[in-house]
Design an enzyme around this catalytic site. Structure first.
Site, short mmCIF file in Angstrom:
data_model
loop_
_atom_site.label_atom_id
_atom_site.label_comp_id
_atom_site.label_asym_id
_atom_site.label_seq_id
_atom_site.Cartn_x
_atom_site.Cartn_y
_atom_site.Cartn_z
CD GLU A 153 -30.58 71.75 27.94
OE1 GLU A 153 -31.46 71.47 28.77
OE2 GLU A 153 -30.13 72.91 27.79
NE ARG A 183 -42.94 83.23 38.63
CZ ARG A 183 -43.18 83.41 37.35
NH1 ARG A 183 -43.66 82.42 36.63
NH2 ARG A 183 -42.94 84.57 36.76
CE LYS A 235 -39.53 75.94 34.34
NZ LYS A 235 -38.67 74.87 33.84
N GLY A 245 -39.68 92.68 39.34
CA GLY A 245 -39.10 93.59 38.35
C GLY A 245 -38.02 94.45 38.96
#
Length: 607
Positions: free
Chosen positions: A480, A27, A602, A100
């Site tokens: 893509e 992440r 991610k 955040g």
């Protein structure tokens, strides 16, 4: 984007925290840190991957059964040890990790500095830990609650205090936090994957909620002090999904899992006798959906390209007017919602901040809002009126692969559900369903050609630029494919609608600027062949992905990739697979970190 893990219980915290961080490293991973409450508070932070932190922590072997940990994707301040989380207050007794953005941190920092608080980092987060220090009067939960009332922005946080060695305070607004409850222990994380090894009993926090974790128990309340009663639910995932097995990378494993991803997306959702899909998650709004005349698809990144494909599918199979919008731009437009408008939010993680903001704006304007997500219990799944889970399984590689193919599958099912309630014939619906059920085995055929695609990657991986072109259903696949090459191989690539090539990009074509042309034998085949001829006339090298057995391209192209034949609308589920493999093999040959490409994360939980 960043990762949070927290533990309070009866086991040594360091092993649990480090293992959780490794599961969340996909992440965000430019720095990491851990704080553990033992005989003396312990704090360690390192730059780089979690392995560096792990080496240090194991060497220093801190004791303690309460701790928090964090892996960072930098927003405010460079990736340095000082800027890494956890952050501390002036006393060094409060420790905080945060995902955040604190939007009013400069105002808070100025106010706190004026009252004597000393700031050591460049981050927005540090303002929050000093704010908690300011409000602390012996009750950590109360201090966190009061501090958050002064905060503007988004957060998922975990806080510990050296004077409260049996509790962790967590809270969320716009950034996910999930609790895990075990026997005599409690955990929290920003992603359920960090908890799966320790418990299957999870509780998802809602926005503006705060929880106190103690060994084996928890309590939740809102920031305005209302008690919340919420039972744990069973997390159906598994640790095995987070293991690479015999594959060298998660990305390759997940590419090879795509046949199963399609099968899972279809399981229990095909009604052959009526040529229609059965989607239980939409039954509660089926009447409204069948009456809808206007569909807006909102999404970001790879999910946006799935949405572009969805536009073609819905326009083909239904009589709806369809738009596909970048979620990050959606709420900045003047939205003139027509009556009976449906907004479909697509997100792999179900936590994409821009998509969440867009769907909330759509709800505010009175639209029926649906979700297509992979993560059960995610924020988008909870905030939409209804929706469909893709059931692709946990996806660890930062570059999404199996989620994309799963999304394409579900979009076909959703369009069939609406189309068959209108003027789509049984024969056409049944034909598409039969084609979808053949797709898993056809993907397996493509995967068997991985070594051939690796040979092509070896031939082209040193190119500095690439052009991907396609028309109609293949246009989103071109986008893509180019994105995947950029993401994992760091090769500049442009995806283009083939007809637009002559309006600018053709100026770039030369022998050192190869093109990957998507040219299955479908309704736009002749037009794409014309585009290939234009490239050939300018000495451009061409790889063509075409239908199996097509011998008509002859000397027009340098290399061929064949995919099995299927219904025209379903061809993208097959043509995207060799593009994923091509990007993967190029990345490996170039020595790139395939699963953790630089600067990416991610789950994008900041706007």
């Amino acid at each position: 984007m960043c990762g949070i893990v927290a533990y309070v219980g009866n086991r040594t915290a360091r092993e649990i925290l480090l293992e959780g961080l490794k599961r969340l490293e996909y992440r965000g991973y430019d720095s990491s840190g851990v704080a553990i409450l033992g005989p003396q508070p312990y704090l360690a932070k390192t730059v780089g991957k979690v392995a560096a932190l792990e080496e240090r922590v194991w060497k220093e072997s801190p004791e303690g059964v309460v701790g928090i940990a964090h892996t960072r994707w930098a927003t405010h301040g460079k990736p340095t040890e000082t800027n890494a989380h956890p952050h501390t207050d002036c006393s060094g007794r409060i420790f905080l990790v945060h995902n955040g953005i604190i939007e009013n941190y400069q105002v808070l920092k100025k106010r706190l500095a004026a009252s004597g608080h000393v700031f050591r980092t460049e981050t927005d987060t540090e303002a929050l830990v000093h704010l908690i220090e300011r409000h602390y009067q012996g009750d950590l939960e109360a201090a966190v609650q009061k501090a958050l009332l002064d905060v503007q922005g988004t957060y998922g946080i975990a806080v510990i205090h050296a004077d409260h060695a049996d509790q962790i305070i967590v809270a969320r607004r716009g950034s996910p936090i999930v609790l895990g409850i075990g026997k005599g222990e409690s955990l929290a994380a920003s992603d359920v994957s960090a908890l799966a090894q320790h418990t299957d009993q999870v509780v998802y926090l809602e926005d503006s909620e705060l929880a106190r974790l103690e060994p084996g128990r928890f309590s939740i309340k809102t920031l305005d002090n209302r008690a919340v009663s919420r039972a744990a639910t069973v997390f159906a995932g598994g640790v095995e999904a987070m293991d690479r097995g015999s594959f060298p990378h998660f990305m390759l494993k997940e590419i090879f899992e795509q046949p199963e991803a399609v099968e899972n997306a279809l399981r229990g959702r095909v009604n052959h006798s009526e040529g229609v899909a059965k989607l239980g998650g939409l039954e509660s709004v089926l009447d409204r959906l069948q009456q809808a005349r206007h569909l807006i698809i909102i999404s970001c990144g790879t999910s946006y390209y799935a949405g572009l494909y969805g536009r073609y599918v819905f326009e083909t199979l239904t009589d709806m007017t369809v738009e596909t919008e970048l979620a990050s731009e959606f709420r900045y437009r003047k939205l003139n919602m027509r009556q009976n408008t449906v907004v479909l939010a697509i997100s792999q993680s179900g936590e994409t901040a821009d998509t969440l903001a867009a769907l909330r704006e759509a709800k505010r304007k009175g639209a029926l809002v649906l979700g297509l997500v992979n993560v059960v219990g995610s924020t988008i799944a909870r905030e939409t009126h209804a929706g469909v889970y893709s059931h692709a399984g946990i996806e660890i590689g930062v570059a999404s692969t199996k989620s994309f193919v799963s999304q394409l599958t579900i979009l076909n099912l959703m369009a069939l559900l609406v189309g068959r309630s209108r003027d789509l014939s049984y024969e056409e619906g049944a034909s598409i369903l039969r084609g979808l059920e053949r797709v898993p085995d056809q993907i397996r055929e493509v995967l068997e050609r991985s070594s051939r695609i690796r040979e092509l990657a070896a031939k082209y991986c040193h190119a500095k630029h690439f052009l991907y072109i396609g028309r109609k259903y293949q246009y989103p696949v071109a986008l893509e494919g180019a994105l995947k090459l950029k993401e994992v191989a760091y090769i500049h690539a442009e995806g283009y609608a083939a007809g637009e090539m002559k309006h600018g990009p053709i100026a770039l074509i030369d022998p050192d600027f190869p093109t990957l042309a998507l040219v299955p034998e479908d309704g736009s085949y002749d037009k794409v062949v014309s585009n290939i001829q234009e490239i050939r006339a300018r000495e451009g090298r061409i790889i063509a992905a075409t239908s199996e057995g097509n011998t008509k391209l002859g000397q027009l192209v340098d290399d061929l990739i064949e995919v099995p034949r299927t219904h025209e609308i379903l061809t993208p589920l097959l043509t995207v697979v060799p593009l994923q493999l091509f990007a993967y093999h190029c990345a490996v040959l170039r020595g790139c970190d395939v699963d953790k490409p630089r600067n990416l994360a991610k789950s994008v939980t900041v706007e």
